[in-house]
Design a protein around this motif. Structure first.
Motif, PDB file in Angstrom:
ATOM      1  N   VAL A   3       0.867  -1.169   0.000  1.00 39.74           N
ATOM      2  CA  VAL A   3       0.000   0.000   0.000  1.00 39.74           C
ATOM      3  C   VAL A   3       0.904   1.220   0.000  1.00 39.74           C
ATOM      4  O   VAL A   3       1.884   1.279   0.744  1.00 39.74           O
ATOM      5  N   SER A   4       0.591   2.176  -0.859  1.00 38.47           N
ATOM      6  CA  SER A   4       1.403   3.388  -0.902  1.00 38.47           C
ATOM      7  C   SER A   4       0.493   4.598  -1.092  1.00 38.47           C
ATOM      8  O   SER A   4      -0.638   4.481  -1.557  1.00 38.47           O
ATOM      9  N   LEU A   5       1.003   5.746  -0.736  1.00 34.24           N
ATOM     10  CA  LEU A   5       0.263   6.996  -0.872  1.00 34.24           C
ATOM     11  C   LEU A   5       0.264   7.425  -2.334  1.00 34.24           C
ATOM     12  O   LEU A   5       1.308   7.397  -2.988  1.00 34.24           O
ATOM     13  N   SER A   6      -0.894   7.836  -2.854  1.00 32.74           N
ATOM     14  CA  SER A   6      -0.947   8.276  -4.250  1.00 32.74           C
ATOM     15  C   SER A   6      -1.396   9.733  -4.378  1.00 32.74           C
ATOM     16  O   SER A   6      -0.902  10.451  -5.233  1.00 32.74           O
ATOM     17  N   HIS A   7      -2.349  10.190  -3.547  1.00 28.21           N
ATOM     18  CA  HIS A   7      -2.898  11.543  -3.656  1.00 28.21           C
ATOM     19  C   HIS A   7      -3.119  12.148  -2.274  1.00 28.21           C
ATOM     20  O   HIS A   7      -3.468  11.441  -1.339  1.00 28.21           O
ATOM     21  N   VAL A   8      -2.950  13.441  -2.204  1.00 24.38           N
ATOM     22  CA  VAL A   8      -3.291  14.218  -1.018  1.00 24.38           C
ATOM     23  C   VAL A   8      -4.149  15.376  -1.508  1.00 24.38           C
ATOM     24  O   VAL A   8      -3.771  16.070  -2.454  1.00 24.38           O
ATOM     25  N   HIS A   9      -5.318  15.558  -0.904  1.00 23.50           N
ATOM     26  CA  HIS A   9      -6.211  16.640  -1.307  1.00 23.50           C
ATOM     27  C   HIS A   9      -6.018  17.851  -0.406  1.00 23.50           C
ATOM     28  O   HIS A   9      -5.946  17.722   0.813  1.00 23.50           O
ATOM     29  N   VAL A  10      -5.955  19.018  -1.029  1.00 24.23           N
ATOM     30  CA  VAL A  10      -5.837  20.282  -0.321  1.00 24.23           C
ATOM     31  C   VAL A  10      -6.975  21.168  -0.824  1.00 24.23           C
ATOM     32  O   VAL A  10      -7.058  21.451  -2.029  1.00 24.23           O
ATOM     33  N   LEU A  11      -7.846  21.582   0.072  1.00 21.93           N
ATOM     34  CA  LEU A  11      -8.963  22.441  -0.320  1.00 21.93           C
ATOM     35  C   LEU A  11      -8.496  23.886  -0.417  1.00 21.93           C
ATOM     36  O   LEU A  11      -7.748  24.365   0.440  1.00 21.93           O
ATOM     37  N   VAL A  12      -8.940  24.556  -1.468  1.00 26.14           N
ATOM     38  CA  VAL A  12      -8.564  25.953  -1.711  1.00 26.14           C
ATOM     39  C   VAL A  12      -9.794  26.724  -2.167  1.00 26.14           C
ATOM     40  O   VAL A  12     -10.656  26.183  -2.846  1.00 26.14           O
ATOM     41  N   ASP A  13      -9.868  27.996  -1.793  1.00 23.78           N
ATOM     42  CA  ASP A  13     -11.012  28.802  -2.204  1.00 23.78           C
ATOM     43  C   ASP A  13     -10.776  29.514  -3.526  1.00 23.78           C
ATOM     44  O   ASP A  13     -11.714  29.887  -4.210  1.00 23.78           O
TER      45      ASP A  13
END
Length: 134
Positions: A3-13
């Motif tokens: 298992v590996s990290l693929s995406h990180v979500h960052v919310l922006v206005d």
């Protein structure tokens, strides 16, 4: 099983302000940009870890109006989880961020008692980012 990290979500206005900051100030590379239903998301990668994608998206995208409004309110208050980056030259990265005027400085480069040297600031949307020395 791996298992590996693929995406990180960052919310922006403001996707344009966020893109300018993450691309032009932090040096991330745009991998993809997609518009959908009046919103857009932008996927960026770091040159040293192109397999991990950072996705900038708006709080209202793909959510109910109530949930989008709740996330937007949390973003405006700076209450969403932060993102931690690592840089090979923390001082240079910090000075580039400071000189941009696009971020609120929270902490200048500091040697922490737990053995890390890091700095902290808020991106144009108010997300807290920490950068540590690699």
């Amino acid at each position: 099983m791996t298992v590996s990290l693929s995406h990180v979500h960052v919310l922006v206005d403001d996707p344009d302000a966020a893109l300018s900051f993450y691309r032009d100030v932090l040096g991330l590379e745009v991998r993809n940009e997609v518009a959908n239903d009046g919103y857009r998301w932008i996927t960026l990668v770091t040159p040293s870890q192109p397999e991990i994608e950072i996705v900038l998206s708006q709080p209202q995208a793909g959510r109910s109006p109530e949930d989008g409004a709740a996330l937007a309110a949390m973003l405006a208050k700076g209450e969403l989880p932060g993102v931690l980056f690592r840089a090979d030259d923390l001082d240079s990265t910090f000075e580039r961020v400071r000189a941009s005027g696009a971020a609120e400085i929270l902490q200048e480069p500091t040697d922490q008692f737990w053995g890390v040297r890091d700095a902290a600031f808020r991106d144009p949307a108010g997300n807290m980012l920490r950068v540590s020395q690699a």
